[in-house]
Design a protein around this motif. Structure first.
Motif, short mmCIF file in Angstrom:
data_model
loop_
_atom_site.label_atom_id
_atom_site.label_comp_id
_atom_site.label_asym_id
_atom_site.label_seq_id
_atom_site.Cartn_x
_atom_site.Cartn_y
_atom_site.Cartn_z
N SER A 85 0.85 -1.20 0.00
CA SER A 85 0.00 0.00 0.00
C SER A 85 0.88 1.24 0.00
O SER A 85 0.60 2.21 -0.72
N HIS A 86 1.93 1.22 0.81
CA HIS A 86 2.94 2.29 0.81
C HIS A 86 4.25 1.67 1.26
O HIS A 86 4.26 0.75 2.10
N SER A 110 5.67 1.04 -10.51
CA SER A 110 4.56 1.45 -11.38
C SER A 110 3.96 2.76 -10.88
O SER A 110 3.43 3.55 -11.66
N ASP A 111 4.03 2.99 -9.57
CA ASP A 111 3.56 4.23 -8.98
C ASP A 111 4.66 4.77 -8.06
O ASP A 111 4.72 4.40 -6.89
N PRO A 112 5.56 5.61 -8.59
CA PRO A 112 6.69 6.10 -7.77
C PRO A 112 6.24 6.81 -6.50
O PRO A 112 6.99 6.86 -5.53
N GLU A 113 5.01 7.39 -6.50
CA GLU A 113 4.53 8.07 -5.32
C GLU A 113 4.27 7.10 -4.17
O GLU A 113 4.18 7.49 -3.01
N ARG A 114 4.12 5.82 -4.50
CA ARG A 114 3.86 4.81 -3.47
C ARG A 114 5.11 4.50 -2.67
O ARG A 114 5.03 4.04 -1.53
N VAL A 115 6.29 4.75 -3.27
CA VAL A 115 7.56 4.41 -2.63
C VAL A 115 8.27 5.70 -2.22
O VAL A 115 8.65 6.50 -3.08
#
Length: 966
Positions: A186-187, A205-210
């Motif tokens: 999730s994060h 796939s979602d750099p904002e997640r990491v």
């Protein structure tokens, strides 16, 4: 009927074409360059293609959310060996002058109360207490090659073994295009090195997640106390948790289920490189890592109110050799620790019988069962613990015995794992089926009850039925079987064209050998003119095969490399088959006036045995000592007549002494500590040899001597200055005072000036070759002094002396065997064989070049201390290549003294080296231990590059010695 005019008389055997004989050596050199650039990477197409494919489906364990942890914490102690963490030591084990930084209690090794020994201590009291109290499961995680940080973290977090060649993409800021545990979380909150974290943030796939928190690259200073890197990670986590009290969005992210924390603890790797893993510094750093783990667990427990929903996994990306390096498949590099505890992890039961320990772990005194895993299994374990989908390209299997799970949950975890592995295998199958002219499915997934094989769908439906019936033990067993089959299917499609490509590449090597041999014979025998249509037909065979394979590869959309393999093999064989005259003339001449069949067989057997000895030397470098002794004693005794030995008594004595001295070095240990007295002896030897050269060359009247004398004196002065700077820098580093700036500048200045002296000296015409050779030999003495840890400078001096002795002996023998027509003869095979032997002695004289981890970084710290892999690697490579400048120059002179055309020795040596290359090509494997896999790759690549390297080497020698006389 009018008669036709008579045809003009034509000489019998008159050619109807003029085949291209007498190819220039420069052309062969260029073709060799291209051939090896094309064929060397072939093993990656055959064995190690990237496993990343587009997989649409993701699978996770179907169960109640409360069965899983809400968050998983991954600790990676970069460069930590399993034995160094798990074993206990006598009290006190190490005396370190560096106190532990506050607030860590200054006890680098805490008392191991659980040990049977009263005075036993451990560098990791917290982790050991988790194991001994039964809270944690533990084992050894086995990594794959190359044992480097990038592929290690890819396996741990992505669950896949990145293709071996991917390590060449570098270490920093490389987005990695594959699915990972962080991507499925999730994060994710990651802390650590700027060399590792960007891979997973930029590749997500979602750099904002990491979220990535990393220090500056300048912080990775090998002369600084590396524990501050690990303490920085802990401070950053503390700051994030503190900020969550005032940042509602951050607080919300931290409290969602499926959160992953990743702490990359680089200090151990940096400390191990600087001080090696047996020293007090490394064990002190383990104590710091243990403290970071303990404090992290406490911080998270306080933040989450001790909710008991955190799972912890502690491991390492790779181990470390005794030299303080890693990279190859040595067990010290591939065995890393694994400790797991917290939510979802099975506690040890009193009734559990500990697994039988081997010699490796029998003295650790740890309780519970040693549960070993493959490194990729760690990603699957974290995914199941967090209740998130498994990574798409994961090759890992969930280590079910680590889980605190009911039989149902175990079975469903195994089933999800199998379905994810099967999805990847099916994606590879579809990709191949889409383009293959005649698709061959994986045999074990072909529905054939009579043969005991069933379609994948049958396996899936069968397991679903077992789960529905509550037969969880059988469902788990069948799921494990399906996982094994899925991995086997993935491997099958990875190597789908394995046999075809191996055949093409082998024909390519054989064709290049035949092409080179044809070129040699064309200039060495009297060629008749041939007129036969069958050779035209034979030459058409490779053309037809080429067109056929081109058509197939075009339909199958094969990589461009496949077309290059076919084109190279076809072109070489076409050139050979359209003009067989050199081969037929050679065999005809040999029958009439060549050496006797017995002598020819004996010579051939000697060549083959020599090549086999060189091949064996890749596994045991002591073989090169035997080769050197054979060159020193066996060859003169068996191949030279009594008169020849009597006339050259002094030369042969010098040759025997130099080769016997050279034979000592492959017998010396690869692992060596810093010995400044030995380094000083090497510098003294090189300076003394230069002074002797000054005295000897002074007696020879030469118009260029005054200029050469100035350069030789400058080289002696630079060698002495370099020794002073080297000792000063080394002593400062030993005292942990860092590298003085003045020493760093002086070291670089000496290195640059000394290395540029041959260029500044130039290539004066009509200069005696001994003068120019001396300038070349001693210009690089400072390089070996400043980059030596022990006996390397002594080796360089001995190696140079042996080359000079070889040159003088070959020159003397050439005077007795004039070669006015400049043709290559069978006797010259021995000279090329000696060249190959010197080439290998240069590579293996001071270390095992076939092992990446036999290189050590300590000498590089005398020039630079901040981690920079490419400049540091360039310095090590420069030092490795220095002896071959001398070999190139000496070989060029020998080539001329034998009255051979330029690069002739290269042509013969090329044929011999290709035999070694083919031998190692068939020994490449992707199965067996990581040591076997890594060794097979490095042996082939090194040997294949020898042909490329030797061609450049001899071309460089021709350039360096151009215009000399003598």
């Amino acid at each position: 009927m009018a008669s036709e005019p008579p045809a003009e008389p034509q000489a019998v055997g008159s050619p109807t074409r003029a085949p291209p004989r007498n190819r220039s050596p420069q052309l062969i050199l260029l073709i060799s360059l291209l051939a090896h650039l094309v064929l060397t990477p072939a093993i990656f197409d055959i064995y190690f293609k990237t496993p990343v494919v587009e997989v649409a489906d993701r699978y996770s364990v179907e169960s109640d959310r409360t069965a899983f942890a809400k968050r998983v914490v991954l600790f990676v102690g970069d460069g930590l060996r399993a034995d160094k963490l798990f074993r206990t030591y006598g009290n006190p084990p190490f005396a370190s002058s560096d106190p532990l930084p506050a607030p860590i209690p200054n006890d680098p090794h805490a008392l191991a109360d659980d040990s049977e020994l009263d005075d036993a201590t451990t560098p990791a009291p917290f982790l050991r207490s988790l194991i001994q109290s039964g809270q944690a499961q533990w084992g050894v995680s086995h990594t794959r090659v190359p044992t480097e940080s990038r592929p290690g973290h890819v396996a741990l977090i992505g669950g896949m073994y990145e293709d071996v060649s991917a390590v060449t993409r570098g270490w920093t800021t490389n987005p990695v295009p594959f699915d990972s545990v962080l991507n499925q979380s999730s994060h994710a909150f990651t802390f650590g090195s700027p060399d590792i974290l960007p891979m997973f943030k930029l590749g997500a796939s979602d750099p904002e997640r990491v979220a990535a928190f990393s220090y500056d690259e300048e912080a990775e200073d090998f002369t600084a106390d590396a524990v501050h890197l690990d303490l920085w990670v802990l401070d950053q986590l503390r700051s994030v948790l503190r900020n969550a009290s005032s940042d509602a969005l951050l607080n919300s992210k931290l409290r969602e289920p499926g959160v992953v924390f990743f702490e990359h603890l680089l200090g151990l790797d940096t400390t191990g490189h600087s001080y090696r893993p047996h020293g007090p510094e490394y064990h002190r750093n383990i104590r710091v890592v243990d403290y970071v783990v303990r404090e992290t667990a406490k911080l998270l427990s306080d933040f989450y109110g001790d909710d008991g929903h955190t799972a912890f996994v502690f491991t390492a990306d790779h181990g470390m050799s005794s030299l303080g390096n890693h990279g190859d498949g040595h067990p010290d590099n591939t065995r890393t620790p694994l400790v797991a505890w917290g939510k979802g992890v099975r506690r040890q039961a009193d009734w559990e019988e500990p697994a039988l320990h081997d010699e490796y772990s029998k003295d650790w005194g740890l309780r519970g069962v040693r549960r070993d895993v493959d490194q990729a299994d760690v990603a699957a374990l974290m995914s199941v613990l967090a209740g998130i989908p498994l990574p798409a390209n994961s090759a890992g299997r969930v280590p079910l015995d680590y889980l605190d799970a009911s039989p149902e949950l175990r079975a469903r975890a195994a089933f999800a794992n199998a379905k994810q592995l099967l999805a990847e295998a099916e994606a590879k199958s579809e990709l191949k089926k889409r383009h293959a002219l005649k698709f061959r499915p994986f045999p074990k997934f072909v529905e054939s009850p009579a043969d005991g094989t069933y379609a994948a769908e049958h396996h899936v439906q069968s397991i679903e039925g077992l789960l529905a019936d509550g037969n969880y033990l059988m469902a788990e067993k069948r799921s494990r079987l399906l996982a094994d089959l899925a991995l086997e299917a993935s491997s099958y499609f990875q190597k789908y064209d394995w046999m075809l490509l191996r055949t093409i590449v082998t024909l390519g090597y054989l064709g290049f050998m035949a092409f080179t041999a044809q070129s040699i014979l064309a200039s060495s025998v009297d060629l008749p003119s041939l007129r036969s249509s069958r050779f035209t037909i034979a030459a058409g065979l490779p053309v037809g095969a080429c067109l056929s394979l081109f058509a197939r590869f075009a339909v199958e959309r094969a990589p461009a490399s496949h077309f290059l393999y076919v084109f190279l093999a076809s072109a070489c064989w076409f050139a050979v088959l359209r003009d067989p005259a050199p081969f037929t003339a050679f065999f005809s001449t040999s029958r009439r006036s060549g050496p006797s069949a017995l002598r020819l067989c004996a010579s051939g057997a000697g060549v083959v045995l020599s090549l086999l000895a060189m091949a064996y030397g890749y596994a045991d470098r002591c073989a090169f000592a035997l080769i050197a002794v054979g060159m020193a004693a066996v060859w003169p005794a068996t191949m030279l007549g009594t008169n020849a030995r009597t006339q050259r008594g002094q030369l042969l004595a010098q040759w025997a002494a130099s080769m016997a001295s050279l034979a000592v070095f492959p017998l010396l240990p690869v692992e060596k500590g810093e010995e400044l007295r030995v380094v000083s002896a090497g510098a003294a030897l090189l300076a003394g040899m230069a002074i002797v050269a000054l005295r000897v060359l002074k007696s020879e009247a030469s118009p260029t001597w005054p200029r050469s004398r100035r350069f030789l004196l400058a080289e002696v002065a630079l060698t002495a200055s370099c020794l002073v700077v080297t000792c000063s820098s080394a002593l400062s580093l030993q005292r942990k005072e860092g590298l003085p700036l003045v020493n760093q500048y002086a070291g670089w200045a000496i290195l640059a000036v000394a290395s540029s002296l041959p260029l500044l000296h130039g290539r004066p015409r009509d200069q005696p070759y001994p003068e120019r050779l001396a300038v070349l030999l001693f210009a690089f003495a400072p390089v070996f002094v400043i980059l030596s840890l022990s006996y390397e400078a002594l080796f360089y001096g001995t190696y140079a002396a042996a080359l000079v002795a070889w040159l003088r002996l070959e020159s003397s023998l050439a005077a007795d065997e004039p070669n006015p027509d400049g043709k290559i003869r069978l006797a010259h095979v021995r000279v090329s064989l000696f060249f190959l032997a010197f080439l290998h002695l240069g590579f293996f004289g001071v270390g095992n070049v076939a092992s990446i981890s036999s290189f050590y970084l300590e000498p590089v710290y005398r020039l630079m201390t901040v981690f920079a892999p490419f400049p540091m690697g360039a310095l090590l490579l420069f030092k490795l290549l220095v002896p071959f400048v001398a070999l190139a120059a000496a070989s060029s002179v020998i080539n001329r003294r034998l009255h051979l055309p330029p690069l002739s020795l290269f042509l013969v040596g090329s044929v011999l080296s290709e035999l070694l290359t083919i031998f190692f090509f068939f020994r490449v494997t992707d199965e067996g231990s990581w040591l076997e896999i890594g060794s097979s790759i490095t042996n082939f690549v090194i040997c294949s590059l020898l042909g490329l390297f030797s061609s450049a080497l001899l071309a460089g020698g021709e350039y360096l010695m151009a215009g000399t006389v003598g």
